[in-house]
Design a protein around this motif. Structure first.
Motif, PDB file in Angstrom:
ATOM      1  N   GLN A 149       3.119 -36.656   5.975  1.00 22.25           N
ATOM      2  CA  GLN A 149       3.326 -35.235   6.263  1.00 22.25           C
ATOM      3  C   GLN A 149       3.575 -35.006   7.750  1.00 22.25           C
ATOM      4  O   GLN A 149       4.435 -34.194   8.129  1.00 22.25           O
ATOM      5  N   LEU A 150       2.836 -35.708   8.586  1.00 21.62           N
ATOM      6  CA  LEU A 150       3.067 -35.613  10.027  1.00 21.62           C
ATOM      7  C   LEU A 150       4.445 -36.161  10.389  1.00 21.62           C
ATOM      8  O   LEU A 150       5.153 -35.587  11.225  1.00 21.62           O
ATOM      9  N   ASP A 151       4.819 -37.270   9.761  1.00 20.49           N
ATOM     10  CA  ASP A 151       6.146 -37.827  10.011  1.00 20.49           C
ATOM     11  C   ASP A 151       7.239 -36.808   9.713  1.00 20.49           C
ATOM     12  O   ASP A 151       8.222 -36.693  10.459  1.00 20.49           O
ATOM     13  N   ASN A 152       7.083 -36.071   8.619  1.00 20.79           N
ATOM     14  CA  ASN A 152       8.090 -35.063   8.260  1.00 20.79           C
ATOM     15  C   ASN A 152       8.219 -34.000   9.352  1.00 20.79           C
ATOM     16  O   ASN A 152       9.330 -33.600   9.721  1.00 20.79           O
ATOM     17  N   VAL A 153       7.080 -33.550   9.853  1.00 16.40           N
ATOM     18  CA  VAL A 153       7.093 -32.523  10.904  1.00 16.40           C
ATOM     19  C   VAL A 153       7.678 -33.083  12.193  1.00 16.40           C
ATOM     20  O   VAL A 153       8.556 -32.475  12.829  1.00 16.40           O
ATOM     21  N   TYR A 154       7.202 -34.245  12.611  1.00 21.17           N
ATOM     22  CA  TYR A 154       7.640 -34.817  13.876  1.00 21.17           C
ATOM     23  C   TYR A 154       9.129 -35.159  13.838  1.00 21.17           C
ATOM     24  O   TYR A 154       9.842 -34.963  14.832  1.00 21.17           O
ATOM     25  N   SER A 155       9.610 -35.663  12.696  1.00 20.04           N
ATOM     26  CA  SER A 155      11.032 -35.975  12.573  1.00 20.04           C
ATOM     27  C   SER A 155      11.875 -34.698  12.641  1.00 20.04           C
ATOM     28  O   SER A 155      12.961 -34.685  13.249  1.00 20.04           O
ATOM     29  N   ALA A 156      11.378 -33.637  12.031  1.00 20.26           N
ATOM     30  CA  ALA A 156      12.107 -32.362  12.069  1.00 20.26           C
ATOM     31  C   ALA A 156      12.176 -31.821  13.493  1.00 20.26           C
ATOM     32  O   ALA A 156      13.208 -31.283  13.918  1.00 20.26           O
ATOM     33  N   ILE A 157      11.093 -31.956  14.240  1.00 22.70           N
ATOM     34  CA  ILE A 157      11.091 -31.504  15.640  1.00 22.70           C
ATOM     35  C   ILE A 157      12.123 -32.297  16.440  1.00 22.70           C
ATOM     36  O   ILE A 157      12.927 -31.731  17.187  1.00 22.70           O
ATOM     37  N   SER A 158      12.108 -33.615  16.281  1.00 23.53           N
ATOM     38  CA  SER A 158      13.060 -34.453  17.018  1.00 23.53           C
ATOM     39  C   SER A 158      14.501 -34.138  16.637  1.00 23.53           C
ATOM     40  O   SER A 158      15.392 -34.144  17.484  1.00 23.53           O
ATOM     41  N   ALA A 204      -2.831 -39.304  16.569  1.00 23.71           N
ATOM     42  CA  ALA A 204      -2.354 -39.981  17.778  1.00 23.71           C
ATOM     43  C   ALA A 204      -1.419 -41.134  17.441  1.00 23.71           C
ATOM     44  O   ALA A 204      -0.413 -41.361  18.138  1.00 23.71           O
ATOM     45  N   LYS A 205      -1.720 -41.852  16.382  1.00 21.28           N
ATOM     46  CA  LYS A 205      -0.866 -42.976  15.965  1.00 21.28           C
ATOM     47  C   LYS A 205       0.511 -42.482  15.551  1.00 21.28           C
ATOM     48  O   LYS A 205       1.550 -43.050  15.942  1.00 21.28           O
ATOM     49  N   ARG A 206       0.562 -41.427  14.773  1.00 22.60           N
ATOM     50  CA  ARG A 206       1.861 -40.905  14.335  1.00 22.60           C
ATOM     51  C   ARG A 206       2.628 -40.334  15.535  1.00 22.60           C
ATOM     52  O   ARG A 206       3.842 -40.507  15.634  1.00 22.60           O
TER      53      ARG A 206
END
Length: 264
Positions: A149-158, A204-206
Motif C-alpha cells: 500500500q505504501l509502494d502504491n502511494v510512493y510510486s504515485a507521488i514519484s 522507513a524501509k519503503r
C-alpha cells in the motif's frame, strides 16, 4: 611545506563544494511549490486552530506543514493532508496538486491502515492480553499488506512529481516507561511503543527503497511522551475523542517541525 599548503587548499575547496551541495536541495525546495499530504499527524489534529474550510480534515495552522510554509514562503503551498486518511484516501483525494514543478512533498501515512484507532481503543478498554492480541494483528498487517500500500502511494507521488524532494515522516512513541502513571499498565504501554517502532521501521524501509527522505520524530518526542510530565501528545480525551493520542501544538512545533525542516 608546499605539499602542506596544497593539501590545505584542496581541503578547503572540498569543504566549500560540500557546503554548496548540501545547501542546494533545501534552498530549492524552499522556493518551489510544496505539497503536504497524509493523515491526522500531518493535518494537525490535536494542535487546534483548525482551518474552517478544511472541514473534517481538521487542517491546523499549527501543524508542521503550515508552520514550515509560513517560515519558508514556498512559491505555492497545497495542504491536502486529512484526518483519518489511509493510503487509499491519499491516492484518491490528495494528489491533485502534484506536478512536475512540485519541489517538496511531505507525507505521514500508514497508521490508520494498520488500525491505530482500534488498537488504542482495545488497549484502553480491554485487558492486557486483548491489547497484545490486537497489536499482534496490527503487526501482521504491517508485515503482509502495508508495504504494498505504501509502494502504491510512493510510486504515485514519484509519477506525478518526479522532480520533488519527498520527506516521509513517522510516528512518535506514545509512553514514557518505568514511571508511575495513571491509566494503562506498563505492559500495554511498552507494547504500544514497540508497535510504533515496528510501524516506523516498515515505513522507513519503503521510503528508502523509493529514494525518499525519512524524518524520524521519535528522538524529538523523547522526554515528551505521555507519562513524562511534559507531554506533547494528548492522552484519552473524552470531550474530544478525535484528538486523543495526537500531537499537541507543541508536538507539532517541537516534535515534527524541526525534523521536517532538517530533511526538507
Amino acid at each position: 611545506m608546499r605539499r602542506s599548503r596544497l593539501a590545505a587548499y584542496v581541503s578547503s575547496l572540498l569543504l566549500a563544494t560540500v557546503a554548496v551541495l548540501t545547501q542546494a536541495g533545501p534552498a530549492q525546495a524552499a522556493t518551489g511549490p510544496y505539497v503536504a499530504l497524509g493523515d491526522s499527524y500531518s493535518s494537525g489534529v490535536g494542535a487546534g486552530s483548525y482551518i474552517g474550510s478544511s472541514g473534517d480534515c481538521k487542517r491546523s495552522t499549527k501543524a508542521y506543514p503550515y508552520l514550515w510554509a509560513a517560515a519558508n514562503s514556498p512559491s505555492s503551498f497545497s495542504f491536502t493532508a486529512c484526518s483519518g486518511a489511509r493510503t487509499g484516501d491519499v491516492l484518491a483525494n490528495q494528489l491533485t496538486p502534484l506536478t512536475s514543478a512540485t519541489a517538496l512533498v511531505s507525507i505521514s501515512v500508514g497508521g490508520n491502515d494498520a488500525g491505530f484507532s482500534d488498537v488504542m481503543t482495545t488497549c484502553v478498554l480491554q485487558s492486557d492480553s486483548s491489547c497484545l492480541s490486537r497489536i499482534n494483528t496490527a503487526r501482521a498487517y504491517v508485515d503482509s499488506t502495508l508495504p504494498a500500500q505504501l509502494d502504491n502511494v510512493y510510486s504515485a507521488i514519484s509519477g506525478r512529481a518526479p522532480n520533488a524532494r519527498v520527506v516521509v515522516l513517522g510516528y512518535p512513541r506514545f509512553y514514557k516507561l518505568g514511571t508511575t502513571c495513571v491509566g494503562l499498565s506498563e505492559t500495554k504501554r511498552k507494547a504500544i511503543n514497540d508497535a510504533a517502532d515496528y510501524l516506523d521501521t516498515a515505513i522507513a524501509k519503503r521510503a528508502a527503497d523509493h529514494g525518499f527522505a525519512w524524518a524520524d520524530v521519535r528522538g524529538n518526542f523523547t522526554g515528551h511522551e505521555l507519562c513524562s510530565g511534559s507531554a506533547w501528545l494528548h492522552s484519552l480525551n473524552l470531550l474530544n475523542i478525535g484528538e486523543s493520542y495526537h500531537p499537541t501544538a507543541s508536538g507539532q512545533s517541537g516534535g515534527y517541525l524541526p525534523v521536517f525542516r532538517n530533511a526538507a
